[in-house]
Design an enzyme around this catalytic site. Structure first.
Site, PDB file in Angstrom:
ATOM      1  N   HIS A 140      18.056 -14.369  -3.005  1.00  0.00           N
ATOM      2  CA  HIS A 140      17.322 -13.405  -1.976  1.00  0.00           C
ATOM      3  C   HIS A 140      15.792 -13.709  -1.465  1.00  0.00           C
ATOM      4  O   HIS A 140      15.279 -12.897  -0.951  1.00  0.00           O
ATOM      5  CB  HIS A 140      17.482 -12.028  -2.463  1.00  0.00           C
ATOM      6  N   LYS A 142      12.245 -14.989  -0.333  1.00  0.00           N
ATOM      7  CA  LYS A 142      11.668 -15.112   1.074  1.00  0.00           C
ATOM      8  C   LYS A 142      10.095 -15.679   0.808  1.00  0.00           C
ATOM      9  O   LYS A 142       9.185 -14.925   0.345  1.00  0.00           O
ATOM     10  CB  LYS A 142      11.678 -13.963   1.925  1.00  0.00           C
ATOM     11  N   ASP A 147       0.732 -26.511   4.161  1.00  0.00           N
ATOM     12  CA  ASP A 147       0.007 -27.351   3.664  1.00  0.00           C
ATOM     13  C   ASP A 147      -0.568 -26.990   2.289  1.00  0.00           C
ATOM     14  O   ASP A 147      -1.514 -27.052   1.769  1.00  0.00           O
ATOM     15  CB  ASP A 147      -1.382 -27.403   4.555  1.00  0.00           C
ATOM     16  N   HIS A 378      13.522  -1.834   5.937  1.00  0.00           N
ATOM     17  CA  HIS A 378      13.759  -2.939   5.200  1.00  0.00           C
ATOM     18  C   HIS A 378      12.564  -3.313   4.381  1.00  0.00           C
ATOM     19  O   HIS A 378      12.527  -4.473   3.484  1.00  0.00           O
ATOM     20  CB  HIS A 378      13.973  -4.149   5.996  1.00  0.00           C
ATOM     21  N   LYS A 380      10.164  -3.733   1.198  1.00  0.00           N
ATOM     22  CA  LYS A 380      10.189  -3.493  -0.272  1.00  0.00           C
ATOM     23  C   LYS A 380       8.782  -3.687  -0.895  1.00  0.00           C
ATOM     24  O   LYS A 380       8.325  -4.723  -0.977  1.00  0.00           O
ATOM     25  CB  LYS A 380      11.088  -4.835  -0.560  1.00  0.00           C
ATOM     26  N   ASP A 385      -1.052   3.222  -8.768  1.00  0.00           N
ATOM     27  CA  ASP A 385      -2.488   3.876  -9.010  1.00  0.00           C
ATOM     28  C   ASP A 385      -3.072   3.648  -7.629  1.00  0.00           C
ATOM     29  O   ASP A 385      -4.464   3.564  -7.885  1.00  0.00           O
ATOM     30  CB  ASP A 385      -3.188   3.519 -10.270  1.00  0.00           C
TER      31      ASP A 385
END
Length: 428
Positions: A140, A142, A147, A378, A380, A385
């Protein structure tokens, strides 16, 4: 074959830009939040245009829509300039067909691999069901790195809904532009997955079918699709953030950071606590919170143990805010049903629970605002703090925690955490 990220890229344009920044911020990495979909697309396209040596892209899914075609076309242009392109995609929800990838893979500077591919003999979905134990375990992660100097890491995949390219629906998401030492860490993570035995080279999928050669396939690109791609390209690179970057008006947030990823072997092993690397790191950070924890997660199924964990946090006087999808905004109804069973327990544990309204994105059609029919969360992210930020691919549900691999970056900068919380909540 085996390959690794190139490390001697300091003489590239991006390498020189990053070096200039790191001289002023020794030992730190630089970050900038990508909240708007068009900014996130523009960032990726601009980096592809600037690439001189390497592009490494790792995604859970890619679709043959406007964003997917434009992304592929820009990768081809970079490869034509001599840039080495490595593209690693999880197989299960990537809807680009194998033939298109086989043709793309013909380019001498492009190498494409599918992670944990499902058997191709017979009906696709029957093969998925037939190998459910392994087929249900997915990569999952991403990440996108150019470079070995600049990366984008977060929750977005390569498809229209993640980049504000659909008129009727919007996926609210969150990525982070990252430069400096963190990019090298992300490259190391990429290499671990790229060289893993579950990453199968595209050559393995070549069939006896007579496929067009690369030149023919490119010549056959539909002109209308090209023009649509060009207009999207112009729109993405013309976004306010991209203009600010071009004119050096964007100030990066310097921070100490660490990239945390599950091991690709997680997919081959039984579910166990030692395999849950990223969620364990997050739990440890939350356990050290002193004042506040804000979690934004599309899918939230705490389970009995999760309710007890959150109870232990609130009992220390720490404010806990969790923002997740409502039934109307959730694109996985069974997940919402599972979450709903714990709703009252979480509130009783002292957690402030918020659900996104399906019409939250509807606004008067003034200026450049878009009135979407519906919205799906979507994003996440975790903010601890108002100092520490975690951005990545991790959902707080059993699939992410137990059986998929996930990746993210922990960032220590109070200003960045503050602005990221505010802009994310405003967007929702």
């Amino acid at each position: 074959g085996y390959s690794e990220a190139e490390t001697d890229t300091g003489n590239t344009y991006l390498g020189k830009e990053v070096a200039e920044w790191t001289v002023a911020h020794p030992g730190k990495s630089g970050f900038y939040p990508l909240i708007k979909g068009l900014d996130a697309l523009g960032g990726r396209l601009a980096l592809i245009d600037r690439a001189e040596r390497t592009i490494d892209a790792q995604y859970f899914l890619m679709k043959p829509d406007s964003a997917g075609r434009l992304f592929a076309r820009k990768l081809l242009e970079a490869a034509d300039r001599g840039v080495r392109v490595r593209l690693l995609l999880d197989d299960i929800f990537t809807t680009v067909n194998d033939d298109a990838f086989v043709v793309l893979n013909q380019h001498p500077n492009i190498e494409l691999r599918l992670f944990n591919p499902i058997g191709r003999d017979g009906v696709y979905h029957l093969n998925y069901l037939g190998h459910f134990k392994l087929a249900n375990r997915r990569m999952h992660n991403k990440s996108f790195t150019v470079d070995n100097q600049i990366s984008i890491i977060g929750g977005r995949n390569i498809a229209d809904e993640y980049f504000e390219l659909l008129t009727d629906t919007e996926f609210v998401d969150f990525d982070m532009l990252a430069i400096g030492p963190v990019a090298a860490e992300i490259s190391i993570m990429f290499d671990r997955f790229w060289n893993h035995k579950l990453a199968v080279p595209m050559e393995a999928f070549e069939t006896n079918k007579k496929l067009p050669d690369l030149a023919t396939a490119r010549a056959n690109v539909d002109q209308a699709a090209f023009e649509a791609g060009q207009s999207i390209y112009g729109k993405a690179l013309g976004s306010k953030l991209m203009q600010n970057i071009a004119e050096d008006r964007v100030v990066l947030f310097p921070a100490d950071s660490r990239v945390v990823t599950d091991d690709p072997d997680k997919l081959l092993n039984k579910v166990s606590d030692e395999q849950k690397v990223l969620v364990t790191a997050l739990a440890e950070s939350i356990d050290e919170a002193e004042t506040e924890v804000v979690i934004i997660t599309p899918y939230f199924i705490p389970g009995k143990g999760g309710v007890e964990f959150w109870q232990s946090i609130t009992s220390k006087g720490v404010r806990v805010v969790i923002i997740t999808n409502s039934l109307a905004t959730n694109n996985h109804v069974p997940v919402h049903s599972a979450y709903a069973r714990y709703r009252h327990d979480m509130i009783a544990a002292g957690v402030e629970l918020y659900e996104v309204r399906v019409d939250a994105s509807k606004v008067p059609e003034t200026g450049e605002e878009t009135a979407y029919e519906s919205l799906t969360l979507h994003t996440k992210a975790a903010f601890i703090d108002r100092r520490y930020t975690l951005v990545g691919s991790l959902n707080l549900d059993p699939r992410s925690i137990d059986i998929n691999t996930e990746a993210g970056v922990f960032i220590d900068n109070a200003d960045l955490a503050g602005i990221s919380i505010i802009t994310n909540i405003i967007t929702i």
